[in-house]
Design a protein around this motif. Structure first.
Motif, short mmCIF file in Angstrom:
data_model
loop_
_atom_site.label_atom_id
_atom_site.label_comp_id
_atom_site.label_asym_id
_atom_site.label_seq_id
_atom_site.Cartn_x
_atom_site.Cartn_y
_atom_site.Cartn_z
N LEU A 68 -1.80 42.51 -45.99
CA LEU A 68 -0.77 41.60 -45.53
C LEU A 68 -0.73 41.55 -44.01
O LEU A 68 -0.60 40.50 -43.41
N THR A 69 -0.86 42.73 -43.39
CA THR A 69 -0.82 42.77 -41.93
C THR A 69 -2.00 42.02 -41.34
O THR A 69 -1.86 41.24 -40.39
N ARG A 125 2.97 53.52 -41.46
CA ARG A 125 3.26 54.12 -42.76
C ARG A 125 3.82 55.53 -42.60
O ARG A 125 3.50 56.25 -41.66
N SER A 169 -1.72 53.81 -39.59
CA SER A 169 -1.98 52.40 -39.29
C SER A 169 -3.42 51.99 -39.54
O SER A 169 -3.80 50.87 -39.22
N SER A 222 4.25 50.11 -45.32
CA SER A 222 3.71 49.17 -44.34
C SER A 222 3.57 49.88 -43.00
O SER A 222 4.40 50.71 -42.63
N SER A 249 7.50 54.64 -46.23
CA SER A 249 7.16 53.32 -45.69
C SER A 249 5.71 53.05 -46.03
O SER A 249 4.82 53.79 -45.60
N ALA A 285 -0.51 46.67 -48.01
CA ALA A 285 0.14 46.58 -46.71
C ALA A 285 -0.86 46.21 -45.64
O ALA A 285 -0.59 45.37 -44.77
N GLY A 287 6.05 47.08 -49.39
CA GLY A 287 4.79 46.60 -48.84
C GLY A 287 3.94 45.84 -49.82
O GLY A 287 2.75 45.67 -49.63
#
Length: 515
Positions: free
Chosen positions: A20-21, A171, A205, A168, A166, A17, A31
């Motif tokens: 990717l971000t 989270r 995060s 991503s 979550s 995740a 994610g």
């Protein structure tokens, strides 16, 4: 092993995740997965001829020495090569894989660095009716680690099973449940607790995944890490957890719930391990003595395991009259009959006596004699757990599912070791007494209810259990209450078949001992 492998895999979701971000990539739901290297491009033509797996078995690039604990004899390994191990893998797939004739013929062993990477691509590329991979269950595991889990349920960790609501950012990682007596339980960490920071790094995060990895997946006993946690009541605290050897407790929270129409039994069943046999027998005896009128089996987090354990549980739920002579699960193999089984050998009955896993073999199993049972389920309910549902339905027992759609795995394996790696290739599909086994997209629930992390498992106010009790008393699903944003996200994830737990594939299996 209960914590190490699942938590390492879980953190892979966090790593992905974050990656990717950072790269501006997309990916919803879970994610993504581990950051992957580019797969080799298969050659345009087929590989060398397939040989009988028996002709190259045990020819290992790094042969083991000493005594095999499964046989009490010396390991059969001989000095060989990685090429020989890959030939064994290819032969084994061709002989035993359920869909051996759907494996692409253009895959070349030399394009893959190890037998494991080669094995990973030797599977059908076809999809289910819902567009999911037909074989999303192909995996391997270190043999010693697999043995520790399947036989003893022992591993290193904190004793907290994590749910990734979550993966991503932002989270949302919470505790689904804890193991009794574990460091997490001793620290009074409860279901629904959110992980906020690990060793000072923001879990929600943060991008320092190396630190997060180290904290979530302790490598050894005695390793300590600091966690900032937020309890379901909103209070926060920081504490240190020290990794220890954790023994899974597959059956928990056996209780009787008083209702206007009689007592209802409840049990939380998390793993079809060998060690589950004794506590399942004890649980049924306890509930039988309590004179329960109905039973709720909470298998929302049960990924499967030993099929014999599933058969025992189904037998204890039902009656001798309903199960005697009936098929719990009939195994359908490829047309080569790879294990040379007679029809009777490919049929698993409803066991009437204990199998000797953790109760002396041959003891008569207690019976509840129920014609109806409710199962709390969701996308983490898989394999042998689904066999309990399908097997009981096959003999006319009403099984009401409450929660979310199950994972959809009517397939199983005979785990096979070669050179210290245990290979799990789909080798059979299971069907019930009525010949039904087509649920590769899962069993849908009678009542759709999102998982409720705000209440303890077994609390009659917990949403899924409350719905089960309402369904039993009123004959209909309770009217849905207005959903907040968080619950709507949970419903969406469950509708997409997105599991919460990230764990070893060995805990999401339908396993049999070799005949």
């Amino acid at each position: 092993m209960r914590v190490v492998l699942p938590m390492r895999a879980a953190l892979a979701m966090l790593v992905a995740a974050a990656a990717l971000t950072a790269c501006g990539g997309g990916g919803g739901g879970g994610g993504g997965g581990l950051p992957l290297a580019m797969a080799p491009t298969p050659a345009a033509s087929g590989d060398e001829p397939i040989v009988a797996s028996s002709s190259v078995a045990g020819q290992c690039a790094a042969p083991r020495t000493g005594v095999d604990p499964d046989t009490g004899a010396a390991f059969p390994d001989q000095l060989g090569t990685l090429a020989a191990e890959k030939r064994w893998v290819r032969g084994w797939i061709d002989e035993t894989y359920l869909w051996f004739d759907e494996v692409p013929t253009t895959l070349v062993a030399g394009d893959y660095a190890t037998p494991i990477t080669y094995f990973n691509v030797l599977k059908t590329p076809k999809l289910t009716a819902a567009g999911r991979a037909k074989d999303r269950f192909h995996f391997t595991q270190d043999t010693a680690a697999y043995r520790a889990l399947s036989q003893n349920g022992v591993g290193v960790g904190y004793g907290a099973e994590l749910a990734f609501l979550s993966a991503s950012p932002p989270r949302d990682v919470r505790v689904a449940y804890t193991e009794p007596g574990s460091p997490a339980a001793q620290a009074a960490i409860v279901r629904g607790t959110r992980l906020i920071e690990i060793d000072g790094v923001d879990l929600v995060s943060g991008t320092d995944t190396a630190t997060l990895n180290a904290g979530l997946a302790p490598a050894r006993e005695g390793e300590a890490h600091n966690f900032k946690l937020r309890a379901p009541d909103g209070s926060e605290r920081t504490l240190t957890l020290t990794a220890a050897r954790i023994t899974r407790t597959p059956v928990q929270n056996v209780k009787t719930i008083a209702t206007a129409s009689g007592p209802v039994g409840y049990l939380l069943f998390n793993d079809h391990l060998a060690t589950a046999e004794a506590p399942l027998v004890a649980a049924v005896n306890q509930l039988k003595s309590a004179g329960i009128a109905d039973l709720v089996i909470d298998m929302r987090y049960n990924g499967g395991g030993l099929l014999d354990i599933a058969s025992e549980l189904a037998s204890m739920v039902s009656s001798g009259a309903a199960t005697t002579g009936a098929v719990f699960e009939r195994l359908q193999f490829n047309n080569k009959n790879p294990f040379n089984l007679a029809p009777s050998q490919a049929t698993l009955p409803f066991h009437a006596t204990s199998r000797g896993f953790s109760v002396p073999a041959g003891q008569a199993l207690p019976r509840l004699g129920l014609s109806r049972v409710t199962v709390l389920a969701g996308p983490d309910t898989c394999s042998a757990s689904e066999s309990v549902v399908n097997g009981l339905r096959g003999i006319g027992v009403t099984v009401n599912l409450v929660g979310g759609t199950t994972c959809g795995k009517p397939y199983g394996f005979f785990p096979q070791d070669n050179c210290g790696t245990t290979y799990f290739a789909i080798q059979f599909q299971g069907v019930n007494q009525q010949g039904f086994g087509d649920y590769s997209d899962g069993f849908a629930p009678a009542c759709v209810v999102a998982d409720d992390f705000g209440h303890a498992l077994g609390d009659p106010a917990e949403a899924r259990l409350a719905a089960a009790l309402a369904l039993r008393s009123g004959g209909a699903c309770p009217a849905p209450v207005s959903s907040n944003k968080e619950e709507m996200a949970l419903r969406k994830a469950e509708a997409a078949g997105q599991p919460y737990l990230v764990r070893s594939p060995a805990r999401e299996s339908r396993l049999l001992a070799r005949p």
